[in-house]
Design a protein around this motif. Structure first.
Motif, short mmCIF file in Angstrom:
data_model
loop_
_atom_site.label_atom_id
_atom_site.label_comp_id
_atom_site.label_asym_id
_atom_site.label_seq_id
_atom_site.Cartn_x
_atom_site.Cartn_y
_atom_site.Cartn_z
N MET A 71 -0.33 15.08 -6.78
CA MET A 71 0.02 14.23 -5.65
C MET A 71 0.79 12.99 -6.13
O MET A 71 1.79 12.59 -5.52
N LYS A 72 0.33 12.41 -7.24
CA LYS A 72 1.01 11.24 -7.80
C LYS A 72 2.44 11.60 -8.19
O LYS A 72 3.38 10.83 -7.95
N LYS A 73 2.61 12.78 -8.78
CA LYS A 73 3.95 13.23 -9.18
C LYS A 73 4.83 13.42 -7.95
O LYS A 73 6.01 13.05 -7.95
N THR A 74 4.26 14.02 -6.90
CA THR A 74 5.02 14.26 -5.68
C THR A 74 5.56 12.97 -5.09
O THR A 74 6.75 12.85 -4.77
N PHE A 75 4.70 11.98 -4.93
CA PHE A 75 5.12 10.73 -4.33
C PHE A 75 6.06 9.95 -5.24
O PHE A 75 6.92 9.20 -4.77
N SER A 76 5.93 10.14 -6.56
CA SER A 76 6.84 9.49 -7.50
C SER A 76 8.25 10.03 -7.31
O SER A 76 9.22 9.26 -7.25
N VAL A 77 8.39 11.35 -7.19
CA VAL A 77 9.69 11.97 -6.96
C VAL A 77 10.23 11.57 -5.60
O VAL A 77 11.43 11.30 -5.43
N PHE A 78 9.35 11.51 -4.60
CA PHE A 78 9.75 11.14 -3.25
C PHE A 78 10.33 9.73 -3.21
O PHE A 78 11.38 9.48 -2.60
N ILE A 79 9.67 8.80 -3.88
CA ILE A 79 10.14 7.40 -3.92
C ILE A 79 11.50 7.32 -4.62
O ILE A 79 12.39 6.58 -4.20
N LYS A 80 11.69 8.11 -5.68
CA LYS A 80 12.98 8.13 -6.37
C LYS A 80 14.07 8.64 -5.44
O LYS A 80 15.20 8.14 -5.46
N ASN A 81 13.73 9.65 -4.64
CA ASN A 81 14.71 10.18 -3.69
C ASN A 81 15.05 9.16 -2.60
O ASN A 81 16.17 9.13 -2.10
#
Length: 205
Positions: A71-81
């Motif tokens: 989940m942490k990885k998902t939101f990290s990629v989402f914020i970068k996008n």
């Protein structure tokens, strides 16, 4: 004890039965369990049953831990996008399209049109295989709790419809939908990227 491919499948089935439904977590735990069982003597099935019984709570804890990491990885990629050039471009194009409709067709429901434009990437994201729970589709922990983002932007978009015919707020509503469209697009791209990564890593069909 030397394990066979059939034994690996049995371990995966045991984890699924124990409530570990995410494919990526089962793969990691299967390797962990296989390594432990290879150090034991005796029949495979009794050893597996004993291991699952004695480590039930530990496996549940590992399941939660791996899911939290995903989940942490998902939101990290989402914020970068969200901070990408693509986000800015989608927002700018959506805003320009909304303002063009509002300018060339005075009195037209531009905010309503923007709502349906915004809905397109969100619908594509909703039907992404990552969130499909069908038996033929892999389900990855990377999607856990990610529905919160969808729920939030959907709620905001529907709430804004209350003001779609308020001329004084039309520019603000069009801007809001332009940003929501960019957010939905970022979410879709995050989902697609991570799904492809997990699919390749865990050799999912």
């Amino acid at each position: 004890m030397k394990l066979t491919n059939n034994n690996i499948i049995q371990i995966d089935a045991a984890l699924l039965k124990a409530g570990i439904k995410y494919l990526d977590i089962r793969v990691e735990l299967t390797d962990h369990i296989a390594a432990a069982l290879e150090q034991q003597d005796g029949g495979f099935e009794p050893c597996l049953a004993t291991y699952m019984q004695h480590n039930h709570k530990n496996l549940k804890a590992l399941n939660r831990r791996f899911a939290a990491i995903a989940m942490k990885k998902t939101f990290s990629v989402f914020i970068k996008n969200i901070g990408s050039k693509r986000f800015a471009l989608v927002a700018a194009l959506s805003l320009a399209a909304g303002e063009a409709i509002n300018w060339f067709l005075p009195g037209s429901p531009a905010p309503m049109v923007m709502f349906f434009v915004f809905s397109v990437p969100l619908l594509f994201d909703a039907y992404n295989p990552m969130f499909t729970l069908g038996p033929k589709k892999p389900v990855f922990s990377v999607g856990k709790y990610y529905y919160v983002v969808t729920a939030a932007i959907t709620f905001i978009s529907v709430w804004l419809l209350r003001f779609w015919d308020t001329q004084a707020l039309s520019h603000l509503i069009i801007l809001s939908y332009a940003l929501l469209t960019a957010v939905a697009d970022a979410k879709y791209n995050t989902t697609k990227k991570l799904f492809e990564q997990y699919k390749a890593r865990y050799h999912a069909a």
